[in-house]
Scaffold this active site. Structure first.
Site, short mmCIF file in Angstrom:
data_model
loop_
_atom_site.label_atom_id
_atom_site.label_comp_id
_atom_site.label_asym_id
_atom_site.label_seq_id
_atom_site.Cartn_x
_atom_site.Cartn_y
_atom_site.Cartn_z
N GLU A 37 -14.43 37.56 -1.28
CA GLU A 37 -15.66 37.32 -0.54
C GLU A 37 -15.63 38.31 0.63
O GLU A 37 -14.65 38.35 1.37
CB GLU A 37 -15.66 35.88 -0.02
CG GLU A 37 -16.98 35.50 0.59
CD GLU A 37 -17.01 34.09 1.17
OE1 GLU A 37 -16.06 33.32 0.96
OE2 GLU A 37 -18.01 33.79 1.85
N ARG A 262 -0.71 30.44 -4.49
CA ARG A 262 -0.99 31.50 -3.53
C ARG A 262 0.30 31.93 -2.84
O ARG A 262 1.27 31.19 -2.79
CB ARG A 262 -2.03 31.16 -2.48
CG ARG A 262 -2.33 29.76 -2.23
CD ARG A 262 -3.38 29.43 -1.18
NE ARG A 262 -3.96 30.45 -0.38
CZ ARG A 262 -5.25 30.78 -0.44
NH1 ARG A 262 -6.05 30.22 -1.30
NH2 ARG A 262 -5.73 31.70 0.37
N LYS A 272 -8.15 34.37 6.06
CA LYS A 272 -9.07 35.23 6.79
C LYS A 272 -9.62 34.53 8.02
O LYS A 272 -9.78 35.14 9.07
CB LYS A 272 -10.22 35.65 5.87
CG LYS A 272 -9.86 36.82 4.98
CD LYS A 272 -11.02 37.19 4.07
CE LYS A 272 -11.13 36.24 2.90
NZ LYS A 272 -12.11 36.64 1.89
P1 ATP Z 1 -8.93 33.29 2.69
O1 ATP Z 1 -8.62 31.83 2.81
O2 ATP Z 1 -7.95 34.18 3.31
O3 ATP Z 1 -10.35 33.60 3.06
P2 ATP Z 1 -9.84 33.30 0.06
O4 ATP Z 1 -9.13 32.77 -1.13
O5 ATP Z 1 -10.98 32.51 0.56
O6 ATP Z 1 -8.77 33.58 1.16
P3 ATP Z 1 -11.25 35.35 -1.25
O7 ATP Z 1 -11.84 36.58 -0.69
O8 ATP Z 1 -12.16 34.31 -1.76
O9 ATP Z 1 -10.30 34.76 -0.14
O10 ATP Z 1 -10.14 35.69 -2.33
C1 ATP Z 1 -10.20 36.72 -3.29
C2 ATP Z 1 -9.12 36.47 -4.29
O11 ATP Z 1 -7.84 36.57 -3.67
C3 ATP Z 1 -9.21 35.09 -4.88
O12 ATP Z 1 -9.08 35.19 -6.28
C4 ATP Z 1 -8.09 34.34 -4.26
O13 ATP Z 1 -7.60 33.35 -5.10
C5 ATP Z 1 -7.05 35.44 -3.98
N1 ATP Z 1 -6.19 35.08 -2.86
C6 ATP Z 1 -6.56 34.80 -1.60
N2 ATP Z 1 -5.51 34.46 -0.84
C7 ATP Z 1 -4.41 34.54 -1.65
C8 ATP Z 1 -3.02 34.31 -1.45
N3 ATP Z 1 -2.53 33.93 -0.29
N4 ATP Z 1 -2.20 34.51 -2.51
C9 ATP Z 1 -2.69 34.90 -3.69
N5 ATP Z 1 -3.98 35.12 -3.94
C10 ATP Z 1 -4.85 34.95 -2.93
MG MG Z 2 -12.84 32.19 0.39
#
Ligand code: ATP
Ligand code: MG
Length: 552
Positions: A37, A262, A272
């Site tokens: 995102e 994760r 983020k």
């Molecule tokens: P954040 O909580 O940091 O915003 P998010 O999962 O909301 O993380 P996205 O931009 O939606 O962030 O994630 C893009 C991809 O990265 C998704 O497929 C998510 O599952 C993966 N991802 C995010 N954080 C991790 C992590 N700590 N370990 C492995 N994969 C991750």
């Molecule tokens: Mg997200």
């Protein structure tokens, strides 16, 4: 069977994909996607997902898309899109197609109408509070919305009016009609479209209704022809809804979702939202602050793409929660830089040394190897003269046991130069040591074959007359574990600044150049703060590792 083990035949995701290939589940090639995102910068947790998705795509002769999951107009912007593209490229991956979920808004809208026409979705006017109340709990079933049995025609009319902007944010929403008594809360008539009059970074004000993640994501995957949609464990309970959406919108060979754990790392945080707060609160200077676990922060810190990829390969893929020691990441960059960087002498905390028996006005050159482990990296010539700097911590007036460095009467080797004995300590009025007066033994020059006696300590030094002032920044962890509560709390003072002296050959450096500062660690010339007149270096990692691979 899915297992947590990284086996010889591959991790559990590889096993699942292989089985789909054997079973002929898909008549199209394997396709994965990385779907960030664009609401912040990527962090090392994302790197794990990137490495996984792109590696699987390549391994099975398929492809991987970079897809911006931009279905939430309020938090997303183009700065983030650019930064994400840049980070994925820097990590060394090429995507087949660059896609934006917002390009599918028409198709998603069509799918929503399809659900309404099948009697599988309805427009609901419960307030958020009511909706929560109707939802039930993990132990109690929910209650059906009073709007659940509207006619298809009324639902269609209201949904089109929602689209046409007749209603305010939150006044109504579209919900899937599934099962209010499902033990899986995600299946209790989830919201699939909501009203938002915010402008979107790409579609502007064309839309004032936006699909919710659980409805949008499976459609994005299906539209792109993704076969395996790999996501993190918190979506495991959403998988029945993922499958429901694809079944009800009638896709053939629908993609399948597979979850993995994760990445978490000690002393830092992978979110983020939290990282953004650190910036907003002024704890760090921005997304690319070298203390941040973001890709851009790690890059500025001096990490290489290779080290990050190796780290992601080493930690493996599993379903069980775990936290990786920060030292394991540090070990990866150390291993990578060890063979790639040249050494330079830099004195972080200078103490003046005068070699009283060395002729005034004379300067000689000492040949010093650039990398002890890589002879092909050659040598450089380092000036030596009567006045030098050494590290303040390389001197002790009253030495502790096993201290082999400088103290009154002791002889040490100045790396690449001579044996030097300290014979006088000069202090200021406050009693601080300001200068050491020493003697050198002309017989002992390095490389001269001198074998007369040995000394136990070798220290580094910089010639005072030609020393180049530089700024060197050392960093601590953003978080530490509170000893009483076991919770991770924000660390204070995570940046230490040294006004240092470097040997003249530091002039070979440019912003982004990486070095080993002899006896200190690995450093990179900062890409933002360095100027042609005054260089600034960031410490990537120190020299010593406290982390050892676990015995298998
Ligand atoms: P954040 O909580 O940091 O915003 P998010 O999962 O909301 O993380 P996205 O931009 O939606 O962030 O994630 C893009 C991809 O990265 C998704 O497929 C998510 O599952 C993966 N991802 C995010 N954080 C991790 C992590 N700590 N370990 C492995 N994969 C991750
Ligand atoms: Mg997200």
């Amino acid at each position: 069977m899915e297992t947590n083990e990284k086996t010889v035949s591959g991790n559990f995701i590889e096993v699942a994909i292989k089985r789909d290939l054997e079973d002929g589940t898909y008549s199209r090639p394997i396709k994965t996607r990385f779907p960030p995102e664009p609401n912040g910068y990527l962090h090392i947790g994302h790197a794990k997902s990137i490495c996984l998705n792109f590696t699987l795509g390549a391994e099975f002769n398929g492809t991987t898309n970079l897809r911006f999951d931009d279905t939430n107009p309020t938090k997303e912007n183009d700065e983030y899109v650019k930064a994400i593209e840049n980070d994925v490229k820097w990590l060394g991956f090429d995507w087949a197609e660059e896609c934006f979920a917002s390009d599918y808004f028409d198709k998603m809208y069509e799918c929503a109408e399809m659900l309404i026409k099948k009697g599988r979705a309805f427009v609901c006017e419960l307030t958020p509070e009511q909706m929560k109340e109707y939802r039930g709990t993990l132990t109690e079933p929910g209650k059906e919305s009073p709007y659940r049995n509207r006619s298809i025609d009324e639902n269609l009319r209201l949904f089109r009016e929602m689209r046409d902007g007749k209603y305010e944010d939150g006044e109504m929403c579209l919900r899937a009609k599934i099962d209010m008594s499902s033990p899986n809360m995600n299946m209790r008539d989830p919201v699939i479209y909501r009203i938002s009059h915010d402008a979107h970074h790409r579609t502007g004000t064309k839309w004032c209704i936006y699909p919710m993640y659980d409805f949008a994501h499976p459609l994005e995957d299906a539209i792109e022809g993704v076969t395996h949609s790999i996501c993190t464990m918190e979506f495991e309970d959403h998988r029945p809804l993922y499958d429901w959406v694809l079944r009800e919108t009638e896709w053939t060979e629908p993609p399948r979702q597979i979850e993995f754990a994760r990445l978490n790392i000690t002393n830092t945080v992978m979110s983020k939202r939290y990282l953004k707060r650190l910036i907003d609160d002024g704890v760090v200077e921005g997304w690319d602050d070298p203390r941040m676990p973001t890709i851009s922060g790690l890059r500025r810190r001096g990490y290489t793409p290779e080290a990050i990829r190796n780290f992601c390969a080493d930690i493996g893929v599993a379903k069980a929660y775990s936290k990786v020691d920060a030292a394991q990441l540090e070990s990866c960059i150390r291993n990578d830089l060890q063979l790639k960087t040249q050494s330079r002498n830099v004195i972080l905390d200078p103490l003046k040394v005068v070699i009283t028996n060395y002729p005034e006005g004379r300067t000689e050159m000492c040949e010093i190897e650039n990398n002890r482990n890589v002879p092909e990296m050659g040598t450089r010539m380092v000036p030596f003269s009567r006045e030098l700097y050494v590290e303040r911590e390389d001197f002790m007036e009253v030495p502790v046991k096993k201290y082999f460095r400088l103290f009154p009467g002791n002889e040490v080797r100045f790396k690449g130069a001579y044996f030097i004995t300290c014979d006088e300590v000069v202090k200021d009025d406050a009693g601080n040591v300001t200068e050491l007066r020493c003697k050198y033994d002309p017989e002992t020059k390095s490389g001269s074959g001198f074998e007369g006696r040995k000394v136990k300590g070798t220290i580094h030094w910089v010639d005072a007359a030609s020393a180049v002032p530089v700024t060197v920044r050392d960093f601590g962890y953003l978080l530490r574990t509170d000893e009483e509560t076991g919770e991770e709390v924000t660390n204070e003072n995570t940046i230490t600044i040294h006004e240092a002296f470097a040997e003249p050959a530091i002039e070979d450096s440019e912003p982004g150049s990486r070095w080993q500062f002899f006896r200190h660690g690995y450093y990179i010339e900062d890409t933002k703060l360095s100027t042609p007149d005054h260089k600034v270096f960031n410490r990537t990692v120190d020299l010593k590792s406290s982390w050892k691979p676990k015995k298998k």
